[in-house]
Design an enzyme around this catalytic site. Structure first.
Site, PDB file in Angstrom:
ATOM      1  N   SER A  84       0.817  -1.215   0.000  1.00  0.00           N
ATOM      2  CA  SER A  84       0.000   0.000   0.000  1.00  0.00           C
ATOM      3  C   SER A  84       0.851   1.265   0.000  1.00  0.00           C
ATOM      4  CB  SER A  84      -0.897  -0.008   1.234  1.00  0.00           C
ATOM      5  OG  SER A  84      -0.110  -0.170   2.388  1.00  0.00           O
ATOM      6  N   THR A 186      -1.831   3.573   4.542  1.00  0.00           N
ATOM      7  CA  THR A 186      -0.872   4.651   4.424  1.00  0.00           C
ATOM      8  C   THR A 186       0.036   4.582   5.619  1.00  0.00           C
ATOM      9  OG1 THR A 186      -2.526   6.018   3.386  1.00  0.00           O
ATOM     10  CG2 THR A 186      -0.798   7.180   4.576  1.00  0.00           C
ATOM     11  N   THR A 204       1.787   7.044   0.614  1.00  0.00           N
ATOM     12  CA  THR A 204       0.856   5.957   0.282  1.00  0.00           C
ATOM     13  C   THR A 204       0.758   5.754  -1.222  1.00  0.00           C
ATOM     14  OG1 THR A 204      -1.418   5.198   0.677  1.00  0.00           O
ATOM     15  CG2 THR A 204      -1.165   7.490   0.079  1.00  0.00           C
ATOM     16  N   ARG A 214      -6.808  10.077  -9.324  1.00  0.00           N
ATOM     17  CA  ARG A 214      -7.418  10.330  -8.006  1.00  0.00           C
ATOM     18  C   ARG A 214      -6.331  10.653  -6.987  1.00  0.00           C
ATOM     19  NH1 ARG A 214      -6.856   8.034  -2.604  1.00  0.00           N
ATOM     20  NH2 ARG A 214      -8.865   8.202  -1.561  1.00  0.00           N
ATOM     21  N   GLY A 216      -5.745  11.320  -2.842  1.00  0.00           N
ATOM     22  CA  GLY A 216      -6.387  11.177  -1.531  1.00  0.00           C
ATOM     23  C   GLY A 216      -5.961  12.286  -0.580  1.00  0.00           C
ATOM     24  N   THR A 237      -5.236   8.094   8.312  1.00  0.00           N
ATOM     25  CA  THR A 237      -5.288   6.969   7.390  1.00  0.00           C
ATOM     26  C   THR A 237      -6.756   6.626   7.173  1.00  0.00           C
ATOM     27  OG1 THR A 237      -4.524   4.715   6.984  1.00  0.00           O
ATOM     28  CG2 THR A 237      -5.068   5.255   9.258  1.00  0.00           C
ATOM     29  N   GLY A 238      -7.008   5.853   6.118  1.00  0.00           N
ATOM     30  CA  GLY A 238      -8.392   5.484   5.833  1.00  0.00           C
ATOM     31  C   GLY A 238      -8.885   6.154   4.567  1.00  0.00           C
TER      32      GLY A 238
HETATM   33  C1  SD4 Z   1      -6.038   7.508   0.667  1.00  0.00           C
HETATM   34  N1  SD4 Z   1      -5.791   7.759   3.050  1.00  0.00           N
HETATM   35  O1  SD4 Z   1      -5.450   7.493  -0.400  1.00  0.00           O
HETATM   36  C2  SD4 Z   1      -5.300   7.051   1.891  1.00  0.00           C
HETATM   37  C3  SD4 Z   1      -5.379   5.577   1.977  1.00  0.00           C
HETATM   38  C4  SD4 Z   1      -5.287   4.996   3.324  1.00  0.00           C
HETATM   39  O2  SD4 Z   1      -5.848   3.349   4.771  1.00  0.00           O
HETATM   40  O3  SD4 Z   1      -4.792   5.512   4.243  1.00  0.00           O
HETATM   41  N2  SD4 Z   1      -5.847   3.881   3.539  1.00  0.00           N
HETATM   42  O4  SD4 Z   1      -7.219   7.825   0.789  1.00  0.00           O
END
Ligand code: SD4
Length: 326
Positions: A84, A186, A204, A214, A216, A237-238
């Site tokens: 990731s 991330t 990330t 895209r 994030g 994160t997320g």
């Molecule tokens: C995103 N926040 O690209 C990142 C991905 C991530 O756990 O952290 N996922 O949206």
């Protein structure tokens, strides 16, 4: 205080040896020790353990938080098994690995790259944007051209494993991010150094199978990361879309400025997302981690399953389950 003093023996010995070469640096470390300021680093998810280990080599010898966070997050970036971040990151729908990263130091210097292809250490490109350009953010081909001009090596980041998964995904082509580390994640890292300064880094490959182009939250200062050297630092994160919606990391820092403990600040930010989404949370996951100027730390997430790694003289690199709202 005695306990703090004992745990600082290593650092104090370092400060003493430094004294002969760099008196002011040594004095600053000793003064901060006396005020009870001790270095600490925290980072998101289980790969934070190895990343913290690397960051700690710098923090425990009086180094700068900025150097520690960059060195720390480079560990998962360079590991093709971590799917990731950086090398081996999961691609977008077109099979392209595009990276997002940002960095921020104690003087509010910032640097960021988004949708960067072919360069393993996006975080170091972000730092170069910060230190070597008049700008704060470069994207896409412009970011790549800049990286190449700085001597970064062009590489293929799509490992056979990531390519195979993408081909499998293409059969249904359904964009359904799952909640935790399974298909996105991330590394966000925040640190306080022995001089009492804060810095942070976030990097990330973003959501797996996202639309090409895209971006994030992770490369967006204020969303994926924020540092205020008078108050604290936070990273996220997320699901980036939800973090951007509330300018998440900046919100966490502002809540700490209002006097909230880092954990409470993270919780209030997660609750803000819940309120906006009016309970329609489905598979959404968001997690924040934060430290304040005193070195207190905390975290909160929406759904169970998020954890973070903490390394300080007392907590010797432990993975902690974040409390969740749901
Ligand atoms: C995103 N926040 O690209 C990142 C991905 C991530 O756990 O952290 N996922 O949206």
């Amino acid at each position: 205080m005695e306990k703090t003093r004992r745990s600082f023996l290593k650092l104090s010995a370092f400060a003493a040896s430094l004294f002969a070469f760099n008196k002011s640096k040594a004095l600053s470390i000793i003064q901060n020790e006396e005020k009870g300021i001790q270095p600490i680093v925290l980072s998101t998810w289980r790969f934070g353990i190895q990343a913290n280990e690397e960051a700690w080599k710098i923090l425990s010898t009086g180094g700068r938080a900025l150097d520690a966070v960059e060195a720390g997050v480079k560990i998962p970036e360079g590991d093709p098994k971590e799917r990731s971040v950086g090398m081996g990151g999961r691609p977008d729908r077109d099979g392209r690995v595009t990276l997002d990263a940002c960095i921020m130091d104690e003087n509010a210097n910032i640097g960021s790259v988004a949708c960067l292809e072919h360069i393993v250490h996006a975080i170091s490109v972000a730092r170069a944007v910060m230190e070597k350009t008049p700008h704060v953010m470069l994207v896409g081909d412009g970011a790549l051209q800049f990286a190449l001009s700085q001597g970064f090596k062009k590489e293929n980041l799509l490992t056979p494993e990531s390519e195979a998964e993408w081909k499998e995904w293409l059969k249904k082509s359904e964009y359904k991010p799952v909640t935790n580390i399974e298909n996105h994640d991330t590394i966000g890292m925040v640190a306080l150094d022995a001089h009492g300064n804060l810095s942070g880094a976030c990097t990330t490959s973003g959501m797996a199978f996202k639309m090409h182009g895209r971006v994030g939250d992770s490369p967006i200062i204020g969303a994926g990361l924020y540092v205020d050297n008078e108050v604290g630092a936070a990273t996220a994160t997320g699901h980036g879309e939800e973090v951007i919606r509330i300018a998440g990391s900046h919100l966490v820092v502002e809540l700490m400025r209002q006097g909230h403990h880092p954990e409470k600040a993270c919780k209030l930010a997660v609750e803000r997302i819940m309120k906006i989404k009016k309970g329609k949370l489905n598979e959404i996951q968001v997690g924040f981690i934060a430290i304040n100027k005193k070195g207190e730390h905390g975290s909160y997430c929406l759904q169970k399953g998020f954890n973070y790694a903490v390394y300080s003289p007392e907590i010797k690199n432990q993975l902690i389950d974040a409390k969740s709202i749901i």
